[in-house]
Design a protein around this motif. Structure first.
Motif, PDB file in Angstrom:
ATOM      1  N   THR A   1      -7.938  33.639  54.813  1.00 19.16           N
ATOM      2  CA  THR A   1      -7.078  34.585  54.105  1.00 19.16           C
ATOM      3  C   THR A   1      -7.953  35.666  53.499  1.00 19.16           C
ATOM      4  N   GLN A   2      -7.314  36.750  53.084  1.00 19.65           N
ATOM      5  CA  GLN A   2      -8.039  37.820  52.403  1.00 19.65           C
ATOM      6  C   GLN A   2      -8.052  37.510  50.911  1.00 19.65           C
TER       7      GLN A   2
ATOM      8  N   LYS B   1      -5.013  30.004  47.926  1.00 23.12           N
ATOM      9  CA  LYS B   1      -4.522  30.523  49.208  1.00 23.12           C
ATOM     10  C   LYS B   1      -3.075  30.987  49.128  1.00 23.12           C
TER      11      LYS B   1
ATOM     12  N   GLU C   1      -3.133  34.445  47.700  1.00 26.96           N
ATOM     13  CA  GLU C   1      -3.757  35.330  48.688  1.00 26.96           C
ATOM     14  C   GLU C   1      -2.789  35.674  49.805  1.00 26.96           C
ATOM     15  N   ILE C   2      -2.044  34.693  50.291  1.00 28.56           N
ATOM     16  CA  ILE C   2      -1.074  34.937  51.364  1.00 28.56           C
ATOM     17  C   ILE C   2       0.062  35.822  50.858  1.00 28.56           C
TER      18      ILE C   2
ATOM     19  N   GLN D   1      -1.586  39.380  50.632  1.00 25.11           N
ATOM     20  CA  GLN D   1      -2.012  39.916  51.937  1.00 25.11           C
ATOM     21  C   GLN D   1      -1.684  38.869  52.997  1.00 25.11           C
ATOM     22  N   PRO D   2      -0.545  39.023  53.692  1.00 28.36           N
ATOM     23  CA  PRO D   2      -0.091  37.965  54.599  1.00 28.36           C
ATOM     24  C   PRO D   2      -0.846  37.843  55.927  1.00 28.36           C
ATOM     25  N   GLN D   3      -1.762  38.767  56.232  1.00 30.19           N
ATOM     26  CA  GLN D   3      -2.529  38.632  57.478  1.00 30.19           C
ATOM     27  C   GLN D   3      -3.486  37.460  57.348  1.00 30.19           C
ATOM     28  N   ILE D   4      -3.342  36.462  58.219  1.00 30.21           N
ATOM     29  CA  ILE D   4      -4.186  35.270  58.168  1.00 30.21           C
ATOM     30  C   ILE D   4      -4.693  34.932  59.572  1.00 30.21           C
TER      31      ILE D   4
ATOM     32  N   CYS E   1      -6.399  31.397  61.871  1.00 32.96           N
ATOM     33  CA  CYS E   1      -6.668  29.957  61.921  1.00 32.96           C
ATOM     34  C   CYS E   1      -7.623  29.678  63.070  1.00 32.96           C
TER      35      CYS E   1
ATOM     36  N   ARG F   1       0.926  36.396  60.616  1.00 30.33           N
ATOM     37  CA  ARG F   1       1.353  36.634  59.248  1.00 30.33           C
ATOM     38  C   ARG F   1       1.739  35.307  58.633  1.00 30.33           C
ATOM     39  N   GLY F   2       1.209  35.067  57.451  1.00 34.14           N
ATOM     40  CA  GLY F   2       1.546  33.857  56.731  1.00 34.14           C
ATOM     41  C   GLY F   2       2.647  34.143  55.716  1.00 34.14           C
TER      42      GLY F   2
END
Length: 125
Positions: free
Chosen positions: A56-57, A89, A92-93, A96-99, A101, A117-118
């Motif tokens: 995550t960011q 986390k 963070e999600i 900023q939902p860009q994740i 894995c 996207r999370g």
């Protein structure tokens, strides 16, 4: 959890097939194989794809942690992980939902990288 759009990364040349462990795969074969591995990971506690590294960011850069794959919905292209709602986390999600894995099978030396996207789901609905 990861929702659309997810993608699978693999090395390819100009040929639309990939040779892996002496088997030839097309792109649809690779996607089907990836979803099968993810489903197995969610159902079998000892499966190599049971655990993933989630990125995550974070405020100070990229945050990485190991998560347990709990459920897979192939038709919706969605993966589910559980977390304490107080965990970093979650915030963070939400910010900023860009994740991303990373799943890794050490025995086969196979990795599956996913990005999407999370979103945070809580409660029963």
């Amino acid at each position: 959890l990861i929702s659309k759009p997810a993608y699978f990364e693999f090395c390819m040349n100009t040929d639309p097939t990939l040779l892996f462990h002496d088997l030839t795969y097309t792109l649809p074969d690779l996607e089907a194989d990836a979803w099968m591995r993810l489903k197995n990971g969610s159902l079998r506690p000892k499966d190599a794809f049971r655990h993933a590294t989630l990125a995550t960011q974070a405020e100070t850069g990229i945050g990485l942690r190991t998560v347990v794959l709990r459920q897979v919905h192939e038709s919706a292209k969605t993966l589910f992980f559980h977390s304490d709602k107080r965990a970093a986390k979650i915030a963070e999600i939400q910010q900023q939902p860009q994740i991303s894995c990373l799943f890794y099978n050490d025995h086969q030396r196979l990795q599956l990288r996913l990005a999407g996207r999370g979103f945070v789901h809580s409660g029963d609905t």
